[in-house]
Enzyme design. Structure first.
Site, PDB file in Angstrom:
ATOM      1  CE1 TYR A 239      73.487 -37.636 -34.176  1.00 19.25           C
ATOM      2  CE2 TYR A 239      73.357 -35.660 -35.506  1.00 19.25           C
ATOM      3  CZ  TYR A 239      74.110 -36.635 -34.885  1.00 19.25           C
ATOM      4  OH  TYR A 239      75.484 -36.605 -34.985  1.00 19.25           O
TER       5      TYR A 239
ATOM      6  CE  LYS B 239      71.909 -29.546 -39.470  1.00 17.23           C
ATOM      7  NZ  LYS B 239      72.866 -30.392 -40.121  1.00 17.23           N
TER       8      LYS B 239
ATOM      9  CG  ASP C 278      68.898 -29.927 -31.511  1.00 15.78           C
ATOM     10  OD1 ASP C 278      69.148 -28.998 -32.320  1.00 15.78           O
ATOM     11  OD2 ASP C 278      69.555 -30.972 -31.438  1.00 15.78           O
TER      12      ASP C 278
END
Ligand code: PLP
Length: 427
Positions: free
Chosen positions: A148, A269, A241
């Site tokens: 994702y 994050k 990522d």
């Protein structure tokens, strides 16, 4: 559906929320539908402990899905955010703190010399692709099934049948044209990777180096090296990522842990310390394609927001080598304990520093197919039993637990006892 009693405050808020927010939430997994219960409504949290609006206490392993590596409401982070807010919450103009943060990231992440901040990981991934396409003059993307990278159209692609297939839209509203240029390859499948990189010319090969969005499925020995080699031979840029793995699995993320270096890194994050911030970074040569140094357009009203920058910088400053050794031992205590709580049940506990997934599977989970084959009903029942006893696990089989530096030995050991009781209950 759901176990919440009608007269709890949470149940009342959920009924209200359903009128004003689709599904009652602002991001789907929070609704807890995949484990068959109603959502938590949070009042407050401190350290590793979270309280809902009914006064129920939970040991929190979601930790806002990763940013809170120091736990909730860490006093030092509150202090710097408060101090920044006193000076003004946003300027839409340059501040010294943004340079400090970029410098700190450059010191930690081996392949990053320069970065551009955004407000979300989705934006950062979207912009990284634009950069890769501009730098290579190519369009196609290779992504791995089950990875994702945020909800940008071209990356909301899922695999069709076959080894390496043109992506199909993973959501209504994503045009076929947007995913047709995305080739989806099974994770940990060298043969499919070689076939796809022989057949297509890619702008970018995108990978979560430690995929955690199908649950944690580490790369097989040599797989990331193969991904690196095939991207280079293909003339594609390798994009890691590291929105989840960054500053978590090691000081410099998965690229430090594995010594496999990407061309472009997507971060999120932890870099925002619990406030909205993300970034993409690369070598100076690549990053100077971005406006106004270059002509690749990308912008953001709140990019480099001073509160988020203060939180992110303080978060990183508190992540020294001793912190990673501690996070590693916290993770190991949790993973080992969950494994022994599971006993001889068909359960796999997979982990790396700062990430754990408990898969309800008799075999190790290595890719999206094996993740999807897990016993989702049993996972849901186990999670409901955990929540009923005061442990808040990720309410989906396809996510990771995020142990933090705030989790105490007592909380970890209590979690393991509760996990054993929850396994016994669902047996
Ligand atoms: N990339 C990865 C690996 C993620 O896990 C996520 C979100 O969980 C994103 C990108 C998107 O980040 P955001 O939710 O901040 O848009």
């Amino acid at each position: 559906m759901g176990i919440s009693l009608r007269d709890t405050k949470s149940a009342q808020q959920y009924q209200r929320a359903l009128q004003y927010l689709p599904g009652g939430v602002n991001s789907p997994v929070r609704a807890m539908r995949s484990i068959g219960r109603d959502p938590l409504f949070v009042d407050r949290a401190e350290g590793a402990e979270l309280l809902d609006i009914d006064g129920n206490r939970f040991i929190d392993y979601v930790c806002s899905w990763g940013p809170l590596i120091h736990g909730h409401a860490h006093p030092e982070i509150l202090r710097v955010v408060g101090a920044a807010a006193q000076k003004g919450t946003t300027f839409g103009a340059a501040t010294a703190g943004e340079v400090d943060l970029a410098e700190e990231v450059g010191r930690r992440v081996p392949s990053v010399e320069m970065l551009r901040m955004t407000s979300s990981g989705t934006e950062a991934a979207m912009s990284a692709i634009r950069l890769a396409r501009a730098a290579t003059g190519r369009t196609k993307l290779l992504k791995f099934a089950g990875a994702y990278h945020g909800h940008v159209d071209g990356l909301l692609a899922e695999a069709g049948s076959g080894l390496a297939t043109a992506g199909l839209p993973a959501s209504p509203g994503v045009p076929e044209a947007a995913t047709a240029a995305t080739i989806v390859v099974p994770w940990n499948d060298g043969e499919a990777l070689v076939a796809a990189t022989d057949e297509h010319e890619f702008a970018a090969v995108l990978a979560e180096p430690y995929p955690a969005n199908m649950g944690l499925t580490p790369p097989h020995q040599g797989f990331l090296e193969l991904v690196r080699a095939r991207a280079s031979q293909n003339g594609a840029l390798l994009v890691f990522d590291e929105v989840i793995s960054g500053f978590r699995v090691a000081r410099g993320g998965a690229q430090e842990l594995t010594a496999v270096l990407p061309d472009i890194t997507v971060m999120g994050k932890v870099i925002g310390g619990g406030l909205p911030a993300a970034a993409y970074g690369a070598s100076r040569d690549l990053m100077e394609h971005i406006a106004p140094a270059g002509d690749v357009y990308q912008a953001g009203t709140l990019s480099g927001n001073p509160l988020a920058v203060a939180a992110g910088l303080q978060t990183l400053r508190m992540l020294d080598d001793a912190a990673y050794m501690r996070l590693q031992s916290i993770t190991e205590r949790l993973a080992t304990g969950l494994r022994s709580a599971a006993g001889d049940r068909p359960v796999q506990v997979q982990s790396v520093c700062g990430l754990v997934t408990v898969f309800f599977s008799a075999e190790p989970v290595v890719d999206y197919e094996t993740a999807k084959a897990c016993d989702l009903d049993a996972y849901g029942a186990w999670c409901r039993a955990l929540l009923a006893r005061g442990v808040y696990p990720p309410p989906s089989q396809f996510e990771a637990w995020f142990p933090s530096l705030a989790h105490t030995t007592e909380q970890l050991d209590r979690t393991i006892e509760i996990a054993a009781a929850a396994f016994a209950e669902i047996a």
